[in-house]
Every structure is written in structure tokens, then in C-alpha cells.
Design a protein around this motif. Structure first.
Motif, mmCIF file in Angstrom:
data_model
loop_
_atom_site.group_PDB
_atom_site.id
_atom_site.type_symbol
_atom_site.label_atom_id
_atom_site.label_comp_id
_atom_site.label_asym_id
_atom_site.label_seq_id
_atom_site.Cartn_x
_atom_site.Cartn_y
_atom_site.Cartn_z
ATOM 1 N N SER A 122 30.392 36.563 38.142
ATOM 2 C CA SER A 122 32.238 37.959 37.205
ATOM 3 C C SER A 122 32.574 38.956 38.251
ATOM 4 O O SER A 122 31.742 39.265 38.683
ATOM 5 C CB SER A 122 31.895 37.141 36.031
ATOM 6 O OG SER A 122 31.680 36.162 35.486
ATOM 7 N N ALA A 123 33.677 38.642 38.630
ATOM 8 C CA ALA A 123 34.225 39.292 38.954
ATOM 9 C C ALA A 123 33.737 41.342 38.029
ATOM 10 O O ALA A 123 34.409 40.466 36.491
ATOM 11 C CB ALA A 123 35.709 39.707 39.506
ATOM 12 N N GLY A 124 33.846 42.307 38.262
ATOM 13 C CA GLY A 124 33.370 43.717 37.010
ATOM 14 C C GLY A 124 34.502 43.885 37.192
ATOM 15 O O GLY A 124 35.384 44.072 38.060
ATOM 16 N N THR A 125 34.435 44.910 35.878
ATOM 17 C CA THR A 125 35.994 45.455 35.353
ATOM 18 C C THR A 125 35.832 47.370 36.095
ATOM 19 O O THR A 125 36.543 47.849 35.743
ATOM 20 C CB THR A 125 35.651 45.525 34.320
ATOM 21 O OG1 THR A 125 34.773 46.440 33.862
ATOM 22 C CG2 THR A 125 36.044 44.251 33.965
ATOM 23 N N THR A 126 34.732 47.482 37.224
ATOM 24 C CA THR A 126 34.283 48.865 37.078
ATOM 25 C C THR A 126 33.440 48.933 38.732
ATOM 26 O O THR A 126 32.945 47.698 38.697
ATOM 27 C CB THR A 126 33.577 49.822 36.088
ATOM 28 O OG1 THR A 126 32.008 49.341 36.107
ATOM 29 C CG2 THR A 126 34.030 49.875 34.765
ATOM 30 N N THR A 148 30.305 47.987 37.954
ATOM 31 C CA THR A 148 29.854 46.553 37.414
ATOM 32 C C THR A 148 30.582 45.767 38.559
ATOM 33 O O THR A 148 31.560 45.165 37.797
ATOM 34 C CB THR A 148 29.689 46.506 36.004
ATOM 35 O OG1 THR A 148 31.487 46.569 36.416
ATOM 36 C CG2 THR A 148 28.847 47.033 35.793
ATOM 37 N N LEU A 171 29.889 42.498 40.273
ATOM 38 C CA LEU A 171 29.880 42.007 39.634
ATOM 39 C C LEU A 171 29.176 41.770 38.926
ATOM 40 O O LEU A 171 27.787 42.961 38.942
ATOM 41 C CB LEU A 171 28.972 41.013 41.704
ATOM 42 C CG LEU A 171 29.665 41.018 42.835
ATOM 43 C CD1 LEU A 171 29.090 40.667 43.782
ATOM 44 C CD2 LEU A 171 31.154 39.931 42.331
ATOM 45 N N VAL A 172 29.274 40.681 38.315
ATOM 46 C CA VAL A 172 28.517 40.683 37.409
ATOM 47 C C VAL A 172 27.723 39.574 37.601
ATOM 48 O O VAL A 172 28.424 37.957 37.501
ATOM 49 C CB VAL A 172 29.097 40.644 35.488
ATOM 50 C CG1 VAL A 172 27.837 40.287 34.713
ATOM 51 C CG2 VAL A 172 30.051 41.890 35.449
ATOM 52 N N LYS A 209 33.600 33.404 38.839
ATOM 53 C CA LYS A 209 34.683 33.258 37.643
ATOM 54 C C LYS A 209 35.696 34.924 38.013
ATOM 55 O O LYS A 209 34.873 36.055 38.417
ATOM 56 C CB LYS A 209 34.041 33.944 36.086
ATOM 57 C CG LYS A 209 33.718 32.956 35.685
ATOM 58 C CD LYS A 209 32.687 33.372 34.472
ATOM 59 C CE LYS A 209 32.322 31.735 33.627
ATOM 60 N NZ LYS A 209 31.329 31.973 32.288
ATOM 61 N N THR A 210 36.733 35.308 37.141
ATOM 62 C CA THR A 210 37.020 36.369 36.946
ATOM 63 C C THR A 210 37.384 37.403 36.109
ATOM 64 O O THR A 210 35.580 36.440 35.373
ATOM 65 C CB THR A 210 38.986 35.731 37.038
ATOM 66 O OG1 THR A 210 38.814 35.872 35.100
ATOM 67 C CG2 THR A 210 39.402 34.939 37.767
ATOM 68 N N ASN A 211 37.070 38.645 36.370
ATOM 69 C CA ASN A 211 36.468 39.886 35.507
ATOM 70 C C ASN A 211 37.675 39.704 34.451
ATOM 71 O O ASN A 211 36.460 39.873 33.055
ATOM 72 C CB ASN A 211 37.332 41.312 35.724
ATOM 73 C CG ASN A 211 38.545 41.400 35.709
ATOM 74 O OD1 ASN A 211 39.410 40.079 35.064
ATOM 75 N ND2 ASN A 211 39.030 42.588 36.079
ATOM 76 N N ASN A 212 37.853 38.386 33.615
ATOM 77 C CA ASN A 212 38.265 38.359 32.272
ATOM 78 C C ASN A 212 37.293 36.954 31.630
ATOM 79 O O ASN A 212 37.887 36.487 30.523
ATOM 80 C CB ASN A 212 39.705 37.905 31.666
ATOM 81 C CG ASN A 212 40.039 36.758 32.337
ATOM 82 O OD1 ASN A 212 39.565 36.173 33.087
ATOM 83 N ND2 ASN A 212 41.183 36.519 32.174
#
Length: 253
Positions: free
Chosen positions: A6-10, A13, A15-16, A28-31
Motif C-alpha cells: 500500500s502507498a503510505g501516508t507519511t 511510511t 510503503l506499507v 493498494k492506494t493509501n486509503n
């Protein structure tokens, strides 16, 4: 379940990722919305595919208005004119007719010429204009001479991009054959002991064009087939030409 990235939000992070043992992978997207799934069998599925496929329409007679389908981004048009009719043999045979012109907007594929009542000239192939590619139809063959023996044939019809012209008739017994593919011409009526064989008609011209950002509608007309020449006194009839055609391939995005 599947392993996911997933794309991270910060920035910490960026990449998650999570893992499991199914062999599948999700992007996945960050949401948390899944955009791409790759199965264990390496089959990729996009949540919002880019390609929209193609459709095809063909017109083999008549005239009217072509309507561009919704969401169509480009059309590829191919058109061929009608094939000319093969000439008859004998004394004073009824004349054949030329093939009709096929048009689509500014594209024109002209019909092939009729097979003339002469032993030394076949019908000319139709011309074409307006396309990215324009090709003249095949020339009809001249008819065999009178009294030439059983192996002498009448003139073959000119070919088109979609098929071979009809063969000429056999000496003293064979009528001309019809064109075998859209836009092809008819063959001439067979020669006899006293009459020259009929000449083949000309094949229809051919044009094709890719039209990006097509208009909502276009006018079109399909060229009619040239009619066969009739048998004269002591002679044989020619073969009919084939109708023209328009093929429109429609591309979506």
C-alpha cells in the motif's frame, strides 16, 4: 487474502506491506483501495482497466448515416467499390454495367468498369481517393478470339482487395462466372466458333483510413454490383460483379 503493498501516508511510511502465503499480490492506494490484483497464476486484474476493446460494423448494401458509438475514440474505415459486370459474347449482346461507387464521408472507392464487348480490352479497375491508402481495382482481362478452339476462355474479371474476379466462360459452352469477393468483377461469356469471348469487368477500387476523434455521424453509400452482360446471337452471357463493402472498426479507451 493476499500479500499487499500500500502507498503510505507519511514520508516515514512510504510503503506499507502485509504478507500471507496464498501467492497472490495486491497493490493498494493509501486509503486501502485495491487497484491491481495479481493472482498466484500470474493473472493480472485492474480495478479500472485502461483498454476498452473494439467493435466492428460492416455495410454490404444501401446507403444511410453511420453513427459513431458512445466513448469511441477512433475508427478505422475500409471501403471497396462494386465490381463491374462481365461482357457477353455473340452478335449484339446486351451490355453489362459498371460497379457503383462506395463512399464514406470524404472517402471514395469507385466501382470497376463494365466488361466491354470486344476481344482486345478488359474493364478498367476503379480508382480510390481520400484515404491513407488508396488502391486501384484489378484490370479485367480481354476475351478470347472466335474459333480459337476448346481451350480458349473468355476474359477473367478483375480482382479486388477482398476477392478474385470471376473466371471467363469456356469455349462454346460456358457463361462467365460472378465475382467471388466483395468488389470483384464478373468474367466474360465464352467465345464460340464465330463470336469473340466477352471481356471481364474491372475490380472495385479500395481505400482505407484511420480517423482519430471521429465526428458523431458520417454519410455512407455502398456501391452496387455491376450486372452481367447478356448473351448475343450465338453467344453466352457474362458474369455479374460483386457488391462493394464498408468495414468500420471502432476503438475505445
Amino acid at each position: 487474502m493476499a500479500s499487499s503493498i500500500s502507498a503510505g501516508t507519511t514520508s516515514a511510511t512510504a510503503l506499507v506491506h502485509t504478507a500471507d502465503t496464498t501467492g497472490a499480490l495486491e497493490l493498494k492506494t493509501n486509503n486501502g483501495t485495491t487497484a491491481v490484483t495479481i493472482s498466484a497464476a500470474q493473472v493480472t486484474t485492474f480495478a479500472n482497466p485502461v483498454g476498452g476493446g473494439i467493435t466492428v460494423q460492416a455495410f454490404t448494401s444501401g446507403s444511410g448515416t453511420y453513427t459513431t458509438p458512445a466513448n469511441c475514440k477512433a475508427i478505422y474505415v475500409r471501403a471497396v467499390g462494386g465490381g463491374g459486370g462481365g461482357g457477353g459474347s455473340g452478335t449484339s449482346p446486351a451490355a453489362s454495367t459498371a460497379g457503383g461507387n462506395t463512399t464514406f464521408s470524404t472517402l471514395t472507392a469507385s466501382g470497376g468498369a463494365l466488361g466491354p464487348v470486344t476481344a482486345n480490352q478488359g474493364g478498367a479497375g476503379g480508382s480510390a481517393s481520400g484515404g491513407n491508402i488508396n488502391a486501384t481495382g484489378g484490370q479485367g482481362q480481354f476475351g478470347g478470339t472466335a474459333g480459337g478452339g476448346s481451350n480458349v476462355l473468355a476474359g477473367y474479371g478483375g480482382s479486388s482487395q477482398f476477392g478474385q474476379g470471376g473466371p471467363g466462360g469456356y469455349h462454346a459452352s460456358g457463361v462467365g462466372y460472378a465475382g467471388t469477393g466483395f468488389g470483384s468483377a464478373g468474367g466474360g461469356g465464352g467465345p464460340t466458333g464465330t463470336a469473340n469471348g466477352g471481356s471481364g469487368g474491372g475490380g472495385g477500387g479500395y481505400t482505407e483510413k484511420l480517423i482519430a476523434s471521429p465526428a458523431a455521424t458520417y454519410s455512407y453509400a455502398v456501391g452496387a454490383a455491376g450486372t452481367a452482360g447478356g448473351a448475343g446471337s450465338g453467344g453466352l452471357a457474362g458474369g455479374a460483379g460483386a457488391t462493394g463493402m464498408i468495414i468500420v472498426t471502432e476503438f475505445y479507451v
